[in-house]
Design a protein around this motif. Sequence first.
Motif, PDB file in Angstrom:
ATOM      1  N   GLY A  82       0.563  -0.981   0.078  1.00 57.07           N
ATOM      2  CA  GLY A  82       0.061   0.029   0.024  1.00 57.07           C
ATOM      3  C   GLY A  82       0.899   1.123   0.049  1.00 57.07           C
ATOM      4  O   GLY A  82       0.535   2.325  -0.719  1.00 57.07           O
ATOM      5  N   HIS A  83       1.852   1.319   0.824  1.00 59.29           N
ATOM      6  CA  HIS A  83       2.761   2.575   0.872  1.00 59.29           C
ATOM      7  C   HIS A  83       3.380   2.737  -0.567  1.00 59.29           C
ATOM      8  O   HIS A  83       3.484   4.024  -0.965  1.00 59.29           O
ATOM      9  N   TRP A 108      -2.450   7.136   8.711  1.00 58.11           N
ATOM     10  CA  TRP A 108      -2.346   7.220   7.327  1.00 58.11           C
ATOM     11  C   TRP A 108      -2.133   8.363   6.976  1.00 58.11           C
ATOM     12  O   TRP A 108      -1.145   8.862   5.980  1.00 58.11           O
ATOM     13  N   THR A 154      -8.156   9.589   4.099  1.00 49.54           N
ATOM     14  CA  THR A 154      -8.368   8.157   4.550  1.00 49.54           C
ATOM     15  C   THR A 154      -9.843   7.659   4.452  1.00 49.54           C
ATOM     16  O   THR A 154     -10.573   8.230   5.402  1.00 49.54           O
ATOM     17  N   GLY A 156     -10.869   4.233   5.077  1.00 48.64           N
ATOM     18  CA  GLY A 156     -11.025   3.291   6.278  1.00 48.64           C
ATOM     19  C   GLY A 156      -9.616   3.550   6.927  1.00 48.64           C
ATOM     20  O   GLY A 156      -8.648   3.026   6.720  1.00 48.64           O
ATOM     21  N   SER A 158      -7.728   2.386   9.556  1.00 47.18           N
ATOM     22  CA  SER A 158      -7.688   1.129  10.237  1.00 47.18           C
ATOM     23  C   SER A 158      -6.855   1.338  11.681  1.00 47.18           C
ATOM     24  O   SER A 158      -6.941   0.561  12.459  1.00 47.18           O
ATOM     25  N   VAL A 185      -7.016   1.425   1.603  1.00 44.00           N
ATOM     26  CA  VAL A 185      -6.177  -0.066   1.781  1.00 44.00           C
ATOM     27  C   VAL A 185      -7.172  -0.955   2.863  1.00 44.00           C
ATOM     28  O   VAL A 185      -7.392  -2.179   2.492  1.00 44.00           O
ATOM     29  N   ALA A 186      -7.738  -0.330   3.737  1.00 41.82           N
ATOM     30  CA  ALA A 186      -8.257  -1.318   4.808  1.00 41.82           C
ATOM     31  C   ALA A 186      -9.952  -1.258   4.567  1.00 41.82           C
ATOM     32  O   ALA A 186     -10.649  -2.145   5.101  1.00 41.82           O
ATOM     33  N   GLN A 208      -3.968  -7.109   0.494  1.00 45.96           N
ATOM     34  CA  GLN A 208      -3.778  -8.069   1.640  1.00 45.96           C
ATOM     35  C   GLN A 208      -4.806  -7.991   2.685  1.00 45.96           C
ATOM     36  O   GLN A 208      -4.863  -8.510   3.504  1.00 45.96           O
ATOM     37  N   LYS A 209      -5.860  -7.028   2.512  1.00 46.59           N
ATOM     38  CA  LYS A 209      -7.010  -6.846   3.519  1.00 46.59           C
ATOM     39  C   LYS A 209      -8.126  -7.727   3.178  1.00 46.59           C
ATOM     40  O   LYS A 209      -8.301  -9.000   2.798  1.00 46.59           O
TER      41      LYS A 209
HETATM   42  N1  PMP Z   1      -3.479   2.505   4.334  1.00 47.41           N
HETATM   43  C1  PMP Z   1      -4.288   1.710   5.280  1.00 47.41           C
HETATM   44  C2  PMP Z   1      -5.518   2.594   5.622  1.00 47.41           C
HETATM   45  C3  PMP Z   1      -3.758   0.710   6.114  1.00 47.41           C
HETATM   46  O1  PMP Z   1      -4.557   0.077   6.736  1.00 47.41           O
HETATM   47  C4  PMP Z   1      -2.549   0.243   5.363  1.00 47.41           C
HETATM   48  C5  PMP Z   1      -2.014  -1.026   6.093  1.00 47.41           C
HETATM   49  N2  PMP Z   1      -2.318  -1.429   7.147  1.00 47.41           N
HETATM   50  C6  PMP Z   1      -1.942   0.955   4.452  1.00 47.41           C
HETATM   51  C7  PMP Z   1      -2.324   2.212   4.082  1.00 47.41           C
HETATM   52  C8  PMP Z   1      -0.238   0.596   4.174  1.00 47.41           C
HETATM   53  O2  PMP Z   1      -0.318  -0.546   3.515  1.00 47.41           O
HETATM   54  P1  PMP Z   1       0.849  -1.422   3.375  1.00 47.41           P
HETATM   55  O3  PMP Z   1       1.175  -1.734   4.822  1.00 47.41           O
HETATM   56  O4  PMP Z   1       0.508  -2.520   2.366  1.00 47.41           O
HETATM   57  O5  PMP Z   1       2.096  -0.603   2.910  1.00 47.41           O
END
Ligand code: PMP
Length: 393
Positions: A82-83, A108, A154, A156, A158, A185-186, A208-209
């Motif tokens: 996600g980053h 985030w 953002t 969601g 998380s 992402v979440a 991965q979520k």
């Molecule tokens: N944004 C949100 C809302 C997330 O929950 C996450 C992962 N926990 C990320 C970004 C970052 O994703 P990654 O760990 O896959 O880089």
Amino acid sequence: RSVSSVTIPPPACMLRPLEAPFRYLFGPGPSNVPPRILAASGRPIIGHLHQEMYQIMDDIKKGIQYAFQTENNMTLAMSGSGHTAMECAVFNTVEPGESVLVAINGIWGERVAEIAERMGAKVHTMVKTPGGYFTNEEIEQALAKHKPVLFFLTHGESSAGLVQPMDGIGDLCHKHNCLLLVDTVASLGSAPIYMDQQNIDILYTGSQKALNAPPGTAPISFSERACHKMFNRKTKPVSYLLDMTYLSNYWGCDGKPARIYHHTGPVSGFFALRESLAILAEKGLENSWRHHREVAEYLWKGLEDLGLQLFIKDKELRLPSVTTIAIPEGYNWRELLAYIMKHHQMEMTGGLGPSVGMVMRVGLMGYNCNKGNADMALAALADALKNCPKSKA
Ligand code: PMP
């Protein structure tokens, strides 16, 4: 004298087999990967520039367009987590010295503010403590004041367990000549998002979520306005790897007849991502949203029945994929989580960034999202509450 002998012996650990235990991944991600997706990622590798791979990438693009509810041509998956998508979005749409507005109500926004600052943007922030959300009035005031070229929000959160209401924000951004960047992402697959109808310019998620693919790929999409901005810049983006001029060609989005080598994409990761998007398409987005909401409500009720308090009071603002529990009084949250890991092989987590020490997080996403798993998570929590010592204080 030429060098002819190795002096570093094979490490002992490398002569032992790989150990990766089974875990119930009931935290905020990654989530467990279903056998069908694992099988897809285990298929024989093909070349990243083979015709069949292009077809798979085209399928992924269609799958993302459905999941995001967008017709954007500039839709692809990043080679990275996600980053990578966060950095790609900021690096390509912002030039050094330009104004960026970041809404921070958890980790985030903090991360995106740092990413934008590192590439030389003028960063302005709107900050709320975890659990807070942003009203359209607050957003419009900040847009008028800071005149950003990009606004980050953002969907969601998380780290706080919050879902940000999205209606009307895209229109406000466009009224103020600003692009809207949203992190899902979440939340993708668990809470409704409509990229085109909500006028979102850049949207990204992770594999991965709720999509249940292994970590390491990240869908992203750019509106025509975003493309206009990023393909008419004066300076080159700071990252070669994340330059959308090259990535759009690699993904067949630039209308050119040939795709030219830029980097070697994660072939197995793309197989898995295709399969996860196929599962979402078969199930249907509305069904997926409804299902996450139903299981989340079941979990919320169960948590309250255990005497626990939910961190987000307003049900409509709770993120269905990741539930945040206020830390129960008298308990050490680290001990509770360690107990659950040790005795139940189950991951739940504490807070992240500004929410550390405020919450414990339970995530039931995609394949993991069912009432049986909610019952298991509740039983593990009940067991931990019974067996972990409570302090007197
Ligand atoms: N944004 C949100 C809302 C997330 O929950 C996450 C992962 N926990 C990320 C970004 C970052 O994703 P990654 O760990 O896959 O880089």
